[in-house]
Design a protein around this motif. Structure first.
Motif, short mmCIF file in Angstrom:
data_model
loop_
_atom_site.label_atom_id
_atom_site.label_comp_id
_atom_site.label_asym_id
_atom_site.label_seq_id
_atom_site.Cartn_x
_atom_site.Cartn_y
_atom_site.Cartn_z
N UNK A 174 4.36 17.29 9.83
CA UNK A 174 5.47 16.43 10.26
C UNK A 174 6.47 17.22 11.10
N UNK A 175 6.76 18.46 10.70
CA UNK A 175 7.70 19.29 11.46
C UNK A 175 7.18 19.54 12.87
N UNK A 176 5.90 19.78 13.00
CA UNK A 176 5.32 20.04 14.32
C UNK A 176 5.49 18.82 15.22
N UNK A 177 5.30 17.63 14.65
CA UNK A 177 5.31 16.40 15.45
C UNK A 177 6.72 15.87 15.71
N UNK A 178 7.68 16.15 14.81
CA UNK A 178 8.96 15.46 14.91
C UNK A 178 10.19 16.36 14.97
N UNK A 179 10.12 17.59 14.51
CA UNK A 179 11.36 18.35 14.38
C UNK A 179 11.24 19.79 14.85
N UNK A 180 10.58 20.65 14.08
CA UNK A 180 10.60 22.10 14.31
C UNK A 180 9.17 22.63 14.32
N UNK A 181 8.55 22.77 15.49
CA UNK A 181 7.14 23.22 15.54
C UNK A 181 6.91 24.59 14.93
N UNK B 13 0.82 -1.20 0.00
CA UNK B 13 0.00 0.00 0.00
C UNK B 13 0.86 1.26 0.00
N UNK B 14 0.31 2.34 -0.53
CA UNK B 14 1.00 3.63 -0.51
C UNK B 14 0.86 4.27 0.86
N UNK B 15 1.91 4.96 1.26
CA UNK B 15 1.94 5.68 2.53
C UNK B 15 1.94 7.17 2.23
N UNK B 16 1.15 7.95 2.95
CA UNK B 16 1.17 9.41 2.69
C UNK B 16 2.58 9.98 2.79
N UNK B 17 2.94 10.80 1.81
CA UNK B 17 4.28 11.41 1.77
C UNK B 17 4.27 12.66 2.63
N UNK B 18 4.99 12.63 3.74
CA UNK B 18 5.02 13.78 4.64
C UNK B 18 6.42 14.08 5.18
N UNK C 103 16.40 27.84 -0.13
CA UNK C 103 15.23 28.32 -0.86
C UNK C 103 14.20 27.22 -1.04
N UNK C 104 14.65 25.98 -1.12
CA UNK C 104 13.74 24.85 -1.31
C UNK C 104 13.24 24.33 0.02
N UNK C 105 14.14 24.04 0.94
CA UNK C 105 13.73 23.40 2.19
C UNK C 105 12.89 24.32 3.06
N UNK C 106 13.12 25.64 3.00
CA UNK C 106 12.37 26.57 3.85
C UNK C 106 11.06 27.02 3.23
N UNK C 107 11.03 27.18 1.90
CA UNK C 107 9.85 27.76 1.26
C UNK C 107 9.06 26.78 0.41
N UNK C 108 9.75 25.90 -0.32
CA UNK C 108 9.06 25.01 -1.27
C UNK C 108 9.53 23.57 -1.07
N UNK C 109 9.21 22.97 0.07
CA UNK C 109 9.72 21.63 0.36
C UNK C 109 9.05 20.56 -0.48
N UNK C 110 9.74 19.46 -0.64
CA UNK C 110 9.18 18.29 -1.30
C UNK C 110 9.33 17.12 -0.33
N UNK C 111 8.30 16.30 -0.23
CA UNK C 111 8.34 15.17 0.68
C UNK C 111 8.99 13.97 0.01
N UNK C 112 9.51 13.08 0.81
CA UNK C 112 10.08 11.84 0.28
C UNK C 112 8.95 11.01 -0.33
N UNK C 113 9.14 10.62 -1.60
CA UNK C 113 8.09 9.91 -2.31
C UNK C 113 7.23 10.83 -3.16
N UNK C 114 7.57 12.11 -3.20
CA UNK C 114 6.80 13.08 -3.97
C UNK C 114 7.54 13.40 -5.28
N UNK C 115 7.11 14.45 -5.96
CA UNK C 115 7.68 14.83 -7.25
C UNK C 115 7.88 16.33 -7.31
N UNK C 116 8.88 16.75 -8.08
CA UNK C 116 9.14 18.17 -8.26
C UNK C 116 9.70 18.39 -9.65
N UNK C 117 9.39 19.54 -10.23
CA UNK C 117 9.92 19.93 -11.53
C UNK C 117 10.66 21.24 -11.40
N UNK C 118 11.70 21.38 -12.22
CA UNK C 118 12.52 22.60 -12.20
C UNK C 118 12.50 23.21 -13.60
#
Length: 575
Positions: A436-443, A195-200, A209-224
């Motif tokens: 995910x940040x709220x629960x695991x890293x940086x609220x 089964x697929x797991x939600x990407x979070x 510029x990417x991690x702070x403003x336009x993050x991508x989750x593991x298992x997701x997609x991004x175009x440049x």
């Protein structure tokens, strides 16, 4: 009559008509002519099979023999992929000499090398497809698991002891079938999963510029998407070097060979910040540069995803970087034109959108057949001709990806790198990553991001007014917003690939830099409310904030906090 042998009856560039392959099926492998050029059946008409050749067909003539292969185009997956350089059909380039000759034959894996195998299963164990029965110490950075093929399962009747084996030697017998260190898999067929797991979980790229403003989750997609000279390849190379994925699969699809040579040279010498080992030990490079056969581009992206899915099935997080899908789409246009298909917009085939969707849909975070969590993330460059973001490849890609990192020509020419536009870019994973940040890293991650995006947008609007009436005519609080927007761009969003302290940035330092700018902004607004003129605040030297990204280490959040505290004290002295 040999039903697996046919005759070439027509050649039109990479499109070859073959008569007599009675058992041929669409996507079956076909070998063409004396050089046994590789091709795939893409269409069947009565007695004629239309074959898409993945190699240069110069010299191939009607009347030449053709042979039907044993199933679809496939490659071996197993020990030896990491650190290797392959062509679009996963042939190991180091075995093909200095030049890639048409019809050259080389396997994916080294058949003679012996790998240290350590069993983890025992005779009598009941295992199913996708289960791990042992490990291979392929590199100190990453241990490769030996997986049961998806169509095999049952009791372990026999398993080899600890020792060295080649990829072709059996190491176990399960349910009456032999299992080897390597397994063959069709390049165009997605590997099965649970089964697929939600990407979070965010994919850390090391680029603020990417991690702070336009993050991508593991298992997701991004175009440049971006025009010529905006820095697409450089940005993707930086991500390949510094992101926190377990395995990187870099697919050079139709790009310049010298760029790939630079990547090879750097990856061979760079140290992985996570393991301290050579970065190449977790990287797979697929080279299908602009001087290589055009149609091999079409299969190279599928080869890259197949390799990534193989590592995903081990419970790892794999990243596919494709540079660029526009060159891949050109191959689709070429084959459609040769076959006489009616062209759609700008000459691309009507199947362009489904082909892009099928490629991006192979991403995802899943539960593997063995019950572990693994992911395939896809990042792809798009090269719109003339920077036209409305052209078909860019427009269709934006429909299927979760993040768009649009590169701005004006920012690039102003030497603002990475030239990610905060107005034209988007990220649909923000709510999931924020949770995910709220629960695991940086609220506070989501709140800081929202404030930064708002300040950048307001600063742009204020700048448009200032260009008309002058900065001196603006209210004091708007002048503060304008200076904060400039500080955000220079101290946070800009990043230098030449600075050892700024070439990548750990999450803690990213948060500290953004928090510093926001805290300075709040203190400046407070001073304005106390009656301190904005002109006096603007005269204060805040260059230490800009230099913080270069002067402190990539993981030194405490150093940034010390600079912030010193600047806040200097601001308070104004009041």
């Amino acid at each position: 009559m040999d039903v697996s042998r046919g005759t070439v009856v027509g050649v039109s560039g990479p499109v070859v008509d073959v008569r007599g392959l009675q058992r041929a099926r669409v996507l079956d492998l076909v070998r063409l002519g004396e050089r046994r050029l590789a091709g795939e059946v893409i269409s069947l008409h009565s007695e004629v099979a239309v074959v898409q050749a993945h190699e240069y067909t110069g010299g191939l003539t009607p009347g030449a023999d053709a042979w039907l292969g044993d199933g679809p185009l496939s490659a071996e997956l197993g020990p030896g992929l990491l650190g290797g350089v392959f062509d679009g059909m996963l042939r190991r380039l180091e075995h093909l000499g200095e030049r890639l000759a048409p019809g050259a034959h080389a396997g994916t894996l080294d058949q003679d090398r012996r790998w240290p195998f350590r069993p983890t299963a025992r005779p009598g164990d009941i295992v199913s497809g996708g289960a791990s029965i042992g490990t291979v110490a392929e590199s100190p950075a990453l241990e490769t698991r030996v997986l049961v093929p998806p169509d095999v399962g049952g009791a372990v009747e026999w398993i080899a002891g600890e020792g060295e084996h080649t990829v072709a030697e059996p190491v176990a017998r399960i349910g009456g079938r032999e299992v080897r260190l390597a397994q063959r898999w069709p390049l165009r067929h997605p590997r099965p999963s649970g089964m697929r797991i939600p990407a979070s979980v965010p994919l850390g790229t090391g680029q603020r510029a990417l991690d702070l403003l336009f993050p991508v989750a593991r298992g997701s997609t991004a175009a440049v998407p971006g025009g010529f000279g905006t820095g697409k390849t450089l940005l993707l190379q930086q991500i390949a070097k510094w992101c926190d994925a377990d395995v990187i699969v870099f697919v050079s699809c139709g790009e310049r060979g010298n760029e790939l040579a630079d990547v090879l040279a750097e990856i061979a010498t760079l140290e992985d910040p996570r393991t301290g080992r050579a970065l190449r030990e977790r990287t797979v490079l697929i080279a299908n540069t602009s001087n290589m056969p055009l149609m091999a581009r079409e299969v190279s992206v599928h080869a890259g995803v197949t390799v990534a899915e193989f590592f995903r099935d081990m419970g790892l997080d794999a990243l596919v970087i494709a540079d660029s899908t526009s060159r891949w789409a050109e191959a689709l246009r070429e084959i459609a034109s040769r076959m006489g298909e009616l062209p759609a917009e700008e000459g691309y085939p009507a199947s362009l959108a489904p082909a892009l969707a099928a490629f991006y849909e192979r991403s995802g975070r899943v539960q593997t057949l063995s019950g572990q969590a693994g992911s395939v993330t896809i990042l792809a460059a798009v090269s719109p001709p003339g920077g036209d973001m409305a052209e078909p490849v860019t427009a269709h890609t934006a429909r299927f990806v979760r993040a768009v990192w649009s590169l701005d020509r004006d920012l690039a020419y102003a030497r603002h790198h990475p030239a990610v536009s905060w107005t034209a870019s988007s990220a649909r994973d923000v709510p999931h990553v924020s949770r995910w940040q709220i629960e695991h890293a940086d609220p506070q991650w989501g709140e800081r991001r929202a404030r930064a995006m708002s300040l950048l947008a307001v600063a742009d609007r204020v700048q448009a007014v200032a260009d008309l009436v002058g900065v001196a005519s603006l209210p004091d609080h708007e002048r503060i917003v304008l200076s904060t927007g400039r500080l955000l761009r220079e101290a946070v969003l800009q990043q230098s690939a030449l600075s050892p302290n700024d070439v990548w940035c750990a999450p803690a330092k990213q948060a500290a830099l953004l928090a510093m700018v926001l805290d300075l902004h709040d203190r400046e607004l407070e001073l304005v409310r106390r009656g301190v003129p904005a002109e006096r605040i603007e005269q204060l030297d805040l260059s230490d904030a800009v230099r913080a990204r270069d002067n402190v280490g990539p993981e030194d959040a405490a150093g940034v906090a010390a600079i912030r505290d010193a600047l806040l004290v200097r601001l308070e002295e104004l009041g």
